[in-house]
Design a protein around this motif. Structure first.
Motif, PDB file in Angstrom:
ATOM      1  N   TYR A 254       5.356  -4.639   2.705  1.00 25.55           N
ATOM      2  CA  TYR A 254       6.102  -4.405   1.479  1.00 25.55           C
ATOM      3  C   TYR A 254       6.863  -5.671   1.105  1.00 25.55           C
ATOM      4  CZ  TYR A 254       5.205   0.585   1.859  1.00 25.55           C
ATOM      5  OH  TYR A 254       4.594   1.805   1.924  1.00 25.55           O
ATOM      6  N   TYR A 255       7.068  -5.862  -0.216  1.00 23.52           N
ATOM      7  CA  TYR A 255       7.934  -6.940  -0.691  1.00 23.52           C
ATOM      8  C   TYR A 255       8.772  -6.411  -1.844  1.00 23.52           C
ATOM      9  CZ  TYR A 255       5.251  -8.054  -4.967  1.00 23.52           C
ATOM     10  OH  TYR A 255       4.654  -8.013  -6.199  1.00 23.52           O
ATOM     11  N   CYS A 256       9.848  -7.114  -2.137  1.00 23.49           N
ATOM     12  CA  CYS A 256      10.788  -6.701  -3.174  1.00 23.49           C
ATOM     13  C   CYS A 256      10.655  -7.588  -4.410  1.00 23.49           C
ATOM     14  CB  CYS A 256      12.233  -6.805  -2.679  1.00 23.49           C
ATOM     15  SG  CYS A 256      12.577  -5.837  -1.198  1.00 23.49           S
ATOM     16  N   ASP A 257      10.736  -6.972  -5.559  1.00 23.99           N
ATOM     17  CA  ASP A 257      10.906  -7.734  -6.794  1.00 23.99           C
ATOM     18  C   ASP A 257      12.235  -7.304  -7.400  1.00 23.99           C
ATOM     19  OD1 ASP A 257      10.414  -5.258  -8.010  1.00 23.99           O
ATOM     20  OD2 ASP A 257       8.454  -5.824  -8.788  1.00 23.99           O
ATOM     21  N   ASP A 258      12.467  -7.616  -8.660  1.00 23.57           N
ATOM     22  CA  ASP A 258      13.764  -7.264  -9.257  1.00 23.57           C
ATOM     23  C   ASP A 258      13.918  -5.778  -9.551  1.00 23.57           C
ATOM     24  OD1 ASP A 258      11.829  -7.389 -11.218  1.00 23.57           O
ATOM     25  OD2 ASP A 258      13.106  -8.359 -12.698  1.00 23.57           O
ATOM     26  N   LYS A 259      12.846  -4.984  -9.338  1.00 23.46           N
ATOM     27  CA  LYS A 259      12.917  -3.553  -9.639  1.00 23.46           C
ATOM     28  C   LYS A 259      12.923  -2.669  -8.404  1.00 23.46           C
ATOM     29  CE  LYS A 259      10.663  -4.280 -14.008  1.00 23.46           C
ATOM     30  NZ  LYS A 259       9.440  -4.890 -14.407  1.00 23.46           N
TER      31      LYS A 259
ATOM     32  N   LYS B 162      11.708  -8.840   1.651  1.00 21.86           N
ATOM     33  CA  LYS B 162      10.643  -8.274   2.473  1.00 21.86           C
ATOM     34  C   LYS B 162       9.373  -9.052   2.225  1.00 21.86           C
ATOM     35  CE  LYS B 162      12.252  -3.493   2.662  1.00 21.86           C
ATOM     36  NZ  LYS B 162      11.815  -2.103   2.703  1.00 21.86           N
ATOM     37  N   GLY B 163       8.491  -9.044   3.203  1.00 18.19           N
ATOM     38  CA  GLY B 163       7.216  -9.714   3.038  1.00 18.19           C
ATOM     39  C   GLY B 163       6.503  -9.921   4.352  1.00 18.19           C
TER      40      GLY B 163
ATOM     41  N   ASN C  17       7.424  -2.461   7.341  1.00 18.78           N
ATOM     42  CA  ASN C  17       8.758  -2.830   6.863  1.00 18.78           C
ATOM     43  C   ASN C  17       9.224  -1.987   5.681  1.00 18.78           C
ATOM     44  OD1 ASN C  17       6.945  -4.010   5.045  1.00 18.78           O
ATOM     45  ND2 ASN C  17       8.222  -5.800   4.703  1.00 18.78           N
ATOM     46  N   GLY C  18       8.618  -0.807   5.523  1.00 16.98           N
ATOM     47  CA  GLY C  18       9.042   0.110   4.474  1.00 16.98           C
ATOM     48  C   GLY C  18       9.510   1.412   5.085  1.00 16.98           C
ATOM     49  N   ALA C  19      10.030   2.292   4.234  1.00 22.15           N
ATOM     50  CA  ALA C  19      10.490   3.596   4.711  1.00 22.15           C
ATOM     51  C   ALA C  19       9.289   4.425   5.125  1.00 22.15           C
ATOM     52  CB  ALA C  19      11.276   4.315   3.628  1.00 22.15           C
TER      53      ALA C  19
ATOM     54  N   CYS D  96      11.483  -2.291  -3.872  1.00 22.21           N
ATOM     55  CA  CYS D  96      10.923  -2.864  -2.643  1.00 22.21           C
ATOM     56  C   CYS D  96       9.714  -2.067  -2.179  1.00 22.21           C
ATOM     57  CB  CYS D  96      11.988  -2.900  -1.543  1.00 22.21           C
ATOM     58  SG  CYS D  96      13.290  -4.095  -1.830  1.00 22.21           S
ATOM     59  N   SER D  97       9.017  -1.433  -3.114  1.00 18.55           N
ATOM     60  CA  SER D  97       7.863  -0.622  -2.752  1.00 18.55           C
ATOM     61  C   SER D  97       6.544  -1.289  -3.127  1.00 18.55           C
ATOM     62  CB  SER D  97       7.968   0.760  -3.402  1.00 18.55           C
ATOM     63  OG  SER D  97       8.007   0.621  -4.810  1.00 18.55           O
ATOM     64  N   ASN D  98       6.583  -2.561  -3.488  1.00 22.92           N
ATOM     65  CA  ASN D  98       5.371  -3.313  -3.798  1.00 22.92           C
ATOM     66  C   ASN D  98       4.716  -3.755  -2.496  1.00 22.92           C
ATOM     67  OD1 ASN D  98       6.176  -3.566  -6.704  1.00 22.92           O
ATOM     68  ND2 ASN D  98       7.814  -4.751  -5.777  1.00 22.92           N
ATOM     69  N   THR D  99       3.397  -3.935  -2.512  1.00 24.31           N
ATOM     70  CA  THR D  99       2.712  -4.413  -1.313  1.00 24.31           C
ATOM     71  C   THR D  99       2.101  -5.776  -1.568  1.00 24.31           C
ATOM     72  OG1 THR D  99       0.654  -3.274  -1.875  1.00 24.31           O
ATOM     73  CG2 THR D  99       2.211  -2.101  -0.453  1.00 24.31           C
ATOM     74  N   VAL D 100       2.060  -6.583  -0.506  1.00 27.36           N
ATOM     75  CA  VAL D 100       1.473  -7.919  -0.563  1.00 27.36           C
ATOM     76  C   VAL D 100       0.489  -8.050   0.590  1.00 27.36           C
ATOM     77  CG1 VAL D 100       3.333  -8.970   0.800  1.00 27.36           C
ATOM     78  CG2 VAL D 100       2.005 -10.384  -0.757  1.00 27.36           C
ATOM     79  N   LYS D 101      -0.615  -8.768   0.350  1.00 29.63           N
ATOM     80  CA  LYS D 101      -1.616  -9.005   1.386  1.00 29.63           C
ATOM     81  C   LYS D 101      -1.202 -10.223   2.202  1.00 29.63           C
ATOM     82  CE  LYS D 101      -5.223  -7.125  -1.419  1.00 29.63           C
ATOM     83  NZ  LYS D 101      -6.528  -6.637  -1.264  1.00 29.63           N
ATOM     84  N   CYS D 102      -1.141 -10.050   3.500  1.00 27.45           N
ATOM     85  CA  CYS D 102      -0.783 -11.148   4.400  1.00 27.45           C
ATOM     86  C   CYS D 102      -1.999 -12.053   4.596  1.00 27.45           C
ATOM     87  CB  CYS D 102      -0.320 -10.607   5.741  1.00 27.45           C
ATOM     88  SG  CYS D 102       1.070  -9.452   5.607  1.00 27.45           S
ATOM     89  N   SER D 103      -1.727 -13.318   4.924  1.00 24.51           N
ATOM     90  CA  SER D 103      -2.794 -14.310   5.080  1.00 24.51           C
ATOM     91  C   SER D 103      -2.599 -15.132   6.338  1.00 24.51           C
ATOM     92  CB  SER D 103      -2.804 -15.260   3.879  1.00 24.51           C
ATOM     93  OG  SER D 103      -2.965 -14.567   2.677  1.00 24.51           O
TER      94      SER D 103
END
Length: 194
Positions: A110-115, A141-142, A171-173, A117-124
């Motif tokens: 999970y990562y956070c933006d201004d709205k 988060k990330g 890293n999310g609920a 922290c429930s967005n997801t990002v692909k790790c590399s």
């Protein structure tokens, strides 16, 4: 015996005067095509090469940087809108090649933006951990490399509350469904064993 001492003194003389040479460049919007060779200052033991990507709104930018460093730790992070990969090496002109964006490794965090922290990002690449860091009212988060978790000051989060975990989206609920399934599996295992 005198020959051994002479060889030893010659070795010290030649190695003490050698300074590391690294490629140097800073291009916030592209590759290091115009890089130069720099003789590093005394105390520099590593050449570094890094790539950073930033996305703001619909606009993204990728830049490269190369330099000398006293210490360096190869690492990578992706916080959704900002990602960076740093590569380190310790011999003359070893940072010739630009660092490339690493390939996705199948892990998500999970990562956070201004709205939210429930967005997801692909790790590399070496990003094998998810991170949650809180400093004051801000939450970060990330995906991160293990080396960042081992030394949280390198992630720029200082003395904030930092936790790292290894599971996918760890890293999310936790959702109620996951907790319920875990409880059911635990109870089922207990009854089967007794």
């Amino acid at each position: 015996m005198d020959l051994q001492i002479s060889v030893f003194l010659l070795f010290i003389l030649f190695t003490a005067g050698h300074s590391l040479s690294c490629y140097e460049c800073s291009n916030p919007t592209g590759s290091c095509a115009g890089q130069t060779v720099k003789t590093c200052p005394i105390g520099s033991t590593q050449c570094t090469s890094s790539i950073i990507g930033i996305q703001v709104g619909g606009i993204s930018s990728t830049g490269n940087n190369k330099s000398c460093a006293a210490t360096c730790l190869s690492q990578s992070f992706n916080f959704g809108n900002v990602r960076m990969t740093i590569s380190c090496c310790g011999i003359d002109l070893c940072n010739l090649q630009d660092v490339q964006d690493p390939a996705p490794n199948g892990k998500n965090c999970y990562y956070c933006d201004d709205k939210s922290c429930s967005n997801t990002v692909k790790c590399s690449g070496t990003e094998d951990r998810c991170i949650t860091a809180s400093v004051g009212q801000s939450v970060l988060k990330g995906c991160v490399s293990k080396s960042i978790c081992d030394d949280t000051t390198s992630a720029g989060v200082g003395s904030g509350n930092v936790t790292c975990c290894e599971g996918n989206l760890c890293n999310g609920a936790q959702s109620v469904t996951q907790s319920f399934l875990f409880l059911c599996c635990s109870l089922l295992s207990y009854f089967m064993m007794h």
